[in-house]
Motif scaffolding. Structure first.
Motif, PDB file in Angstrom:
ATOM      1  N   VAL A   1       0.849  -1.191   0.000  1.00 33.90           N
ATOM      2  CA  VAL A   1       0.000   0.000   0.000  1.00 33.90           C
ATOM      3  C   VAL A   1       0.884   1.241   0.000  1.00 33.90           C
ATOM      4  N   PRO A   2       0.425   2.327  -0.628  1.00 31.47           N
ATOM      5  CA  PRO A   2       1.235   3.543  -0.654  1.00 31.47           C
ATOM      6  C   PRO A   2       1.233   4.240   0.697  1.00 31.47           C
ATOM      7  N   ASN A   3       2.341   4.880   0.996  1.00 29.74           N
ATOM      8  CA  ASN A   3       2.486   5.630   2.242  1.00 29.74           C
ATOM      9  C   ASN A   3       2.934   7.044   1.894  1.00 29.74           C
ATOM     10  N   ALA A   4       2.298   8.047   2.493  1.00 27.65           N
ATOM     11  CA  ALA A   4       2.543   9.440   2.121  1.00 27.65           C
ATOM     12  C   ALA A   4       3.992   9.863   2.354  1.00 27.65           C
ATOM     13  N   GLU A   5       4.568   9.455   3.491  1.00 24.57           N
ATOM     14  CA  GLU A   5       5.941   9.861   3.780  1.00 24.57           C
ATOM     15  C   GLU A   5       6.927   9.185   2.830  1.00 24.57           C
ATOM     16  N   LEU A   6       6.684   7.934   2.528  1.00 24.08           N
ATOM     17  CA  LEU A   6       7.538   7.245   1.561  1.00 24.08           C
ATOM     18  C   LEU A   6       7.384   7.862   0.172  1.00 24.08           C
ATOM     19  N   ASN A   7       6.153   8.211  -0.190  1.00 22.83           N
ATOM     20  CA  ASN A   7       5.933   8.865  -1.479  1.00 22.83           C
ATOM     21  C   ASN A   7       6.736  10.160  -1.587  1.00 22.83           C
ATOM     22  N   GLN A   8       6.706  10.950  -0.512  1.00 24.55           N
ATOM     23  CA  GLN A   8       7.406  12.233  -0.539  1.00 24.55           C
ATOM     24  C   GLN A   8       8.907  12.036  -0.716  1.00 24.55           C
ATOM     25  N   ILE A   9       9.475  11.100   0.020  1.00 24.94           N
ATOM     26  CA  ILE A   9      10.907  10.814  -0.117  1.00 24.94           C
ATOM     27  C   ILE A   9      11.213  10.340  -1.530  1.00 24.94           C
ATOM     28  N   ALA A  10      10.381   9.439  -2.060  1.00 22.93           N
ATOM     29  CA  ALA A  10      10.617   8.879  -3.396  1.00 22.93           C
ATOM     30  C   ALA A  10      10.561   9.964  -4.459  1.00 22.93           C
ATOM     31  N   ARG A  11       9.602  10.872  -4.353  1.00 16.98           N
ATOM     32  CA  ARG A  11       9.490  11.939  -5.344  1.00 16.98           C
ATOM     33  C   ARG A  11      10.690  12.883  -5.295  1.00 16.98           C
ATOM     34  N   GLU A  12      11.084  13.241  -4.085  1.00 16.60           N
ATOM     35  CA  GLU A  12      12.232  14.141  -3.959  1.00 16.60           C
ATOM     36  C   GLU A  12      13.501  13.467  -4.456  1.00 16.60           C
ATOM     37  N   PHE A  13      13.619  12.166  -4.215  1.00 18.87           N
ATOM     38  CA  PHE A  13      14.806  11.437  -4.654  1.00 18.87           C
ATOM     39  C   PHE A  13      14.830  11.347  -6.179  1.00 18.87           C
ATOM     40  N   ALA A  14      13.672  11.085  -6.806  1.00 20.35           N
ATOM     41  CA  ALA A  14      13.607  11.014  -8.262  1.00 20.35           C
ATOM     42  C   ALA A  14      13.953  12.368  -8.884  1.00 20.35           C
ATOM     43  N   ALA A  15      13.440  13.452  -8.295  1.00 22.25           N
ATOM     44  CA  ALA A  15      13.763  14.788  -8.792  1.00 22.25           C
ATOM     45  C   ALA A  15      15.245  15.085  -8.613  1.00 22.25           C
ATOM     46  N   ASP A  16      15.820  14.590  -7.523  1.00 20.59           N
ATOM     47  CA  ASP A  16      17.248  14.791  -7.269  1.00 20.59           C
ATOM     48  C   ASP A  16      18.088  14.027  -8.291  1.00 20.59           C
ATOM     49  N   LEU A  17      17.633  12.829  -8.678  1.00 18.04           N
ATOM     50  CA  LEU A  17      18.335  12.074  -9.720  1.00 18.04           C
ATOM     51  C   LEU A  17      18.358  12.857 -11.030  1.00 18.04           C
ATOM     52  N   LYS A  18      17.238  13.438 -11.383  1.00 17.31           N
ATOM     53  CA  LYS A  18      17.186  14.232 -12.612  1.00 17.31           C
ATOM     54  C   LYS A  18      18.150  15.415 -12.522  1.00 17.31           C
ATOM     55  N   PHE A  19      18.159  16.077 -11.375  1.00 14.06           N
ATOM     56  CA  PHE A  19      19.060  17.224 -11.195  1.00 14.06           C
ATOM     57  C   PHE A  19      20.515  16.803 -11.370  1.00 14.06           C
ATOM     58  N   ARG A  20      20.878  15.671 -10.780  1.00 15.46           N
ATOM     59  CA  ARG A  20      22.277  15.231 -10.829  1.00 15.46           C
ATOM     60  C   ARG A  20      22.690  14.805 -12.227  1.00 15.46           C
ATOM     61  N   TYR A  21      21.781  14.150 -12.947  1.00 13.63           N
ATOM     62  CA  TYR A  21      22.122  13.686 -14.296  1.00 13.63           C
ATOM     63  C   TYR A  21      22.019  14.795 -15.344  1.00 13.63           C
ATOM     64  N   ASP A  22      21.009  15.641 -15.220  1.00 17.78           N
ATOM     65  CA  ASP A  22      20.702  16.567 -16.307  1.00 17.78           C
ATOM     66  C   ASP A  22      21.009  18.035 -16.010  1.00 17.78           C
ATOM     67  N   ASP A  23      20.901  18.448 -14.760  1.00 16.06           N
ATOM     68  CA  ASP A  23      20.938  19.871 -14.453  1.00 16.06           C
ATOM     69  C   ASP A  23      22.158  20.309 -13.656  1.00 16.06           C
TER      70      ASP A  23
END
Length: 360
Positions: free
Chosen positions: A54-76
């Motif tokens: 089941v989805p968890n809000a706190e885990l979702n928030q960490i996952a989204r920020e981590f995915a955005a951070d991956l994009k920043f590190r690779y692309d920006d």
């Protein structure tokens, strides 16, 4: 007078829907793309006969920020990408979880995650890609546990240890790259119960039109670490009802059990009480030491023979709400919001429900 009443009703619905959208954004409720990933994960788990995560809000928030951070590190960023199992600030997943209310087992978090930068693989195809990649001799994607410990050879997608998930996805149209973060975890004393219907066993049911549903309770499958099993250990007996309350745990060694008590199973058939509306299923779990936990899950039953008069106005706001109570209090799974129909059809004057467990 009727026009005024209709206007008030429409205004109420608008405010309800608007507040629901805000609630989703604030709680980290899943987007359609993230929901497609969740359903694919749970389809894989269903084939392995594991309970759906089941989805968890706190885990979702960490996952989204981590995915955005991956994009920043690779692309920006002009800096080297570095260790993809840390964020760009050098924090590991344990320190990120420590900044939330997500509880560890003793001093350790039961967690694993999959960070991935993949070109051309859309969210709906991600899990299939990961499964196919895991079968290759030279695989491309590893979870943190696999990267840190050579003894770990499988992704956490189908592990019975994990009960909750956070999903993050960011897309860069400039280079057609998708950035994903799938975060799997479990915490002591939190054993979600999932309701599904018979035709969509990989989907957490929000609304059903058949009274016969499948109750899927999680179990405590983590190693006995720290104070984790002081809450509850592996579940032996359960009691399912639509009537709230807690009973004394029976002795699992004395058969027959008291009425209503059955052995724990991964999937249990249950017949909802009659009448359209919001149904709350209470599942009391007991372990061999007679420690107990009461978990509740909700679903809307739309009886085809007596449809709700507001049924055509309902707009889903997310998955069915689920709550869990333990000695420490209640925990709300924030991304799992009740539907508008659930709110409109729920009535304080409804008769006492009498749902029925049925043999699988």
């Amino acid at each position: 007078m009727r026009i005024r009443t209709l206007y008030i009703l429409l205004l109420f619905l608008f405010l309800l829907l608007f507040s629901g959208v805000l609630s989703q954004a604030q709680s980290g409720a899943l987007t359609p793309d993230e929901t497609s990933i969740l359903e694919a994960i749970n389809e894989f788990r269903r084939t392995k006969n594991y309970v759906l995560v089941v989805p968890n809000a706190e885990l979702n928030q960490i996952a989204r920020e981590f995915a955005a951070d991956l994009k920043f590190r690779y692309d920006d960023s002009n800096q080297p990408v570095g260790d993809i199992y840390l964020n760009s600030a050098g924090e590991n997943i344990d320190s990120l979880l420590a900044q939330t209310t997500y509880a560890p087992y003793g001093n350790d978090y039961v967690v694993d995650f999959i960070p991935a930068r993949i070109g051309g693989i859309v969210p709906a195809d991600l899990v299939s890609y990961l499964i196919e990649d895991s079968r290759k001799e030279q695989r491309e994607v590893y979870s943190r546990a696999m990267a840190r410990d050579s003894r770990v050879t499988a992704l956490p997608l189908g592990s019975p240890i994990y009960r909750e998930v956070g999903i993050g996805h960011v897309y860069n149209p400039d280079n057609n790259r998708h950035y994903y973060m799938l975060l799997f975890a479990a915490r002591p004393g939190v054993l979600p119960v999932v309701i599904t219907n018979r035709k969509a066993l990989n989907v957490i049911a929000e609304q059903v039109t058949d009274r016969e549903v499948i109750i899927r309770p999680h179990n405590e499958n983590t190693p006995n670490q720290g104070n984790g099993w002081e809450v509850i250990g592996p579940v032996k007996l359960i009691h399912i009802s639509e009537v709230p309350g807690e009973q004394a745990c029976p002795d699992p060694d004395i058969i027959p059990y008291p009425p209503g008590w059955i052995d724990y199973d991964l999937a249990l058939e249950y017949t909802l009480s009659e009448g359209s509306g919001l149904k709350t299923i209470y599942v009391q779990m007991c372990d061999s030491a007679r420690r107990t936990l009461v978990v509740s899950a909700q679903v809307v039953y739309a009886d085809p023979s007596t449809p709700s008069p507001q049924g055509n106005l309902a707009t889903p706001l997310g998955l069915a709400q689920m709550t869990q109570t333990a000695a420490a209090g209640a925990t709300l799974y924030a991304p799992l919001q009740p539907t508008v129909e659930a709110i409109l059809t729920a009535t304080a004057n409804a008769p006492q429900p009498t749902g029925t467990p049925t043999a699988p």
